[in-house]
Design a protein around this motif. Structure first.
Motif, short mmCIF file in Angstrom:
data_model
loop_
_atom_site.label_atom_id
_atom_site.label_comp_id
_atom_site.label_asym_id
_atom_site.label_seq_id
_atom_site.Cartn_x
_atom_site.Cartn_y
_atom_site.Cartn_z
N LYS A 55 42.33 36.17 12.55
CA LYS A 55 43.17 36.28 11.92
C LYS A 55 42.79 36.28 10.35
N ILE A 56 43.08 37.16 9.67
CA ILE A 56 42.37 37.38 8.25
C ILE A 56 43.41 37.34 7.00
N VAL A 57 43.46 36.45 6.30
CA VAL A 57 44.35 36.27 5.16
C VAL A 57 43.74 36.81 4.03
N ALA A 58 44.03 37.47 3.22
CA ALA A 58 43.58 38.15 1.97
C ALA A 58 44.48 37.78 0.55
N CYS B 130 39.05 27.34 10.44
CA CYS B 130 39.32 27.99 8.89
C CYS B 130 37.85 28.33 8.38
N TYR B 131 37.74 29.44 7.77
CA TYR B 131 36.50 29.84 6.88
C TYR B 131 37.16 30.37 5.66
N ALA B 132 36.79 29.90 4.55
CA ALA B 132 37.16 30.61 3.37
C ALA B 132 36.09 31.17 2.61
N PRO C 88 31.39 32.11 10.53
CA PRO C 88 31.02 31.72 11.83
C PRO C 88 31.65 32.08 12.80
N GLU C 89 31.19 32.05 14.01
CA GLU C 89 31.55 32.91 15.23
C GLU C 89 32.99 32.08 15.78
N ASN C 90 33.03 30.95 15.58
CA ASN C 90 34.27 30.17 16.15
C ASN C 90 35.52 30.11 15.14
N THR C 91 35.37 30.79 14.19
CA THR C 91 36.41 30.98 13.11
C THR C 91 37.82 31.73 13.68
N GLN C 92 39.10 31.06 13.50
CA GLN C 92 40.44 31.42 14.00
C GLN C 92 41.04 32.04 12.69
N VAL C 93 40.66 31.62 11.61
CA VAL C 93 41.36 31.93 10.38
C VAL C 93 40.36 32.31 9.03
#
Length: 477
Positions: free
Chosen positions: A157-160, A184-186, A206-211
């Motif tokens: 999921k991508i939040v911009a 999460c990764y920001a 990262p490969e395991n990022t969900q958001v």
């Protein structure tokens, strides 16, 4: 002797190239911005116009000027910069283009009997054109690789997030609020351009990022749309709109239209937009900004009450500054979209740590120091001044004013300075005339050089003072 002139000429052109590469890097390699929006045009005069003119006018005597004046000035200038040239791969390629373009021209010139001068303009122009074309070609490969990587992550999921101000704060706050529930990764620091985001996806996501929470910045109409087409975010957050960077957009309506390009994502599930966007709500667009009922901001933290889903709810945070309430309300809406409970959200907000350089408090030598050097908008700066007003001792302000905004906003801010501060240190020349014409009550000092700051603070501050560093501007501004 010809080889001596060739060597001197090569070194001279590379010196001009050093200045040009530095200016291009500051302005994200936008030639139009370097030409028309450069904040210190006198530097162009000293390090491009005069040296080039001297080369074509002075003949062989130019080398006396180059050795005695140009290079010493260039070295001194580069040493004093607080944002010097970073020798990235792109910069190294720029110098490679410049070296070979200059050498190619000079060899041809040596072979021609009628060639009196090697010339400096053609290698510089050719380097800018060829380097830009090559970087665009290279970027297309990086772009396709990043798009492929995102397309393969169907569960991601991508939040911009975009806004005139507060983007980085909202990004960090949201990452913390969601962080215990999701991986999460920001985007790091203030990475918010298309090129920066492409590199971030290719090298750091990262490969395991969900958001994935990404910040989107703009200097021109269409910049946000490019980022939207690249990320195709599921959630769009458009914060408060104001006249930041108005010199590029010309009108506030152009700023609004550019920021709202974020909602054109083909995968958009929900957009949360501040009421200053002047947008009507719809099934996929939620307008926020009127929820807050009460804000209490002190030098110890911030409390606020707001209405969510028909109920009044209270939140408390260690963050300093009333303006954080609006940014946190935006994050609460997004967190609710991801299914988090109000109780969990409140716990996460309570454990938030200040974002570096955004009203961070330090106590040293009996003085309170507030570092708000990354806060560069009128509402945020005024809110920090109101916070400082609570201090019982002397209040000292160090600021360049509001950068890339209107004269009217700087006048309004200076009027607040008159009410709050005992000492004001104006850094840089960009707003000095405007601010100093308004400032009457405080003791005012103008710092033309940042190296003056430490001794000036040592002389004019004492135990019991509160010192606020409000906004900051690199030396090229």
């Amino acid at each position: 002797m010809a080889l001596v002139w060739l060597g001197l000429h090569l070194v001279f052109v590379m010196g001009l190239g050093y200045y040009l590469a530095t200016a291009l890097q500051w302005y994200h390699y936008r030639v139009k911005r370097v030409v028309f929006h450069f904040h210190k045009p006198q530097w162009h005069v000293f390090f491009l116009i005069i040296p080039v003119a001297a080369y074509y006018v002075a003949g062989v005597y130019v080398w006396f000027y180059v050795i005695v004046a140009f290079f010493p000035m260039l070295v001194l200038w580069a040493r004093k910069l607080d944002k010097p040239l970073v020798f990235t791969a792109r910069v190294k390629r720029f110098f490679a283009f410049l070296f070979f373009a200059t050498l190619f021209q000079d060899v041809l010139c040596l072979a021609a009997v009628t060639c009196a001068q090697f010339g400096v303009l053609m290698p510089l122009i050719a380097t800018v054109v060829l380097s830009s074309a090559y970087e665009k070609l290279l970027f297309q490969g990086f772009y396709k690789k990043a798009k492929t990587k995102l397309a393969a992550r169907s569960a991601l999921k991508i939040v911009a997030i975009t806004a005139s101000y507060g983007k980085t704060s909202m990004k960090n706050f949201l990452a913390h609020i969601l962080g215990e529930t999701f991986v999460c990764y920001a985007t790091p620091r203030s990475v918010n351009t298309l090129g920066g985001l492409v590199q971030d996806v290719n090298t750091a996501l990262p490969e395991n990022t969900q958001v994935y929470i990404a910040e989107a910045g703009a200097r021109e109409p269409g910049d946000i749309l490019e980022i939207t087409r690249f990320l195709e975010p599921h959630v769009a957050l458009v914060g408060e709109i104001g006249p930041q960077h108005i010199e590029y957009f010309k009108t506030l309506e152009a700023v609004r239209n550019t920021k709202m390009e974020l909602v054109y994502s083909p995968r958009l599930e929900k957009a949360f937009v501040h009421q200053t966007t002047n947008t009507a709500p719809s099934e996929r667009v939620r307008v926020f900004g009127g929820e807050c009922l009460h804000v209490e901001a002190t030098l110890e933290g911030t409390r606020f009450e707001a209405v969510f889903e028909g109920e009044k709810r209270a939140f408390a945070t260690k963050l300093l500054g009333a303006f954080h309430a609006t940014n946190l309300i935006a994050c609460i809406h997004v967190a609710r979209h991801f299914g988090l409970s109000f109780e969990h959200i409140a716990q996460q907000i309570a454990s938030l740590e200040p974002v570096p350089h955004r009203l961070c408090r330090m106590d040293a030598g009996g003085k309170i120091i507030l570092d708000d050097s990354f806060n560069g908008n009128f509402e945020g700066m005024r809110a920090s001044y109101e916070l400082v007003r609570q201090h019982q001792g002397r209040k000292v302000l160090v600021t360049p004013g509001i950068i890339e905004s209107t004269k009217e906003e700087n006048i309004a801010l200076a009027e607040v300075m008159n009410e709050v501060f005992d000492v004001v240190m104006v850094t840089g020349q960009v707003n000095a005339t405007t601010l100093m014409a308004v400032l009457k009550k405080p003791q005012v000092h103008l710092l033309k050089d940042k190296s003056q700051m430490e001794p000036l603070l040592a002389t004019h501050t004492r135990a019991g003072d509160l010192i606020l560093f409000s906004n900051d501007a690199p030396s090229f501004i």
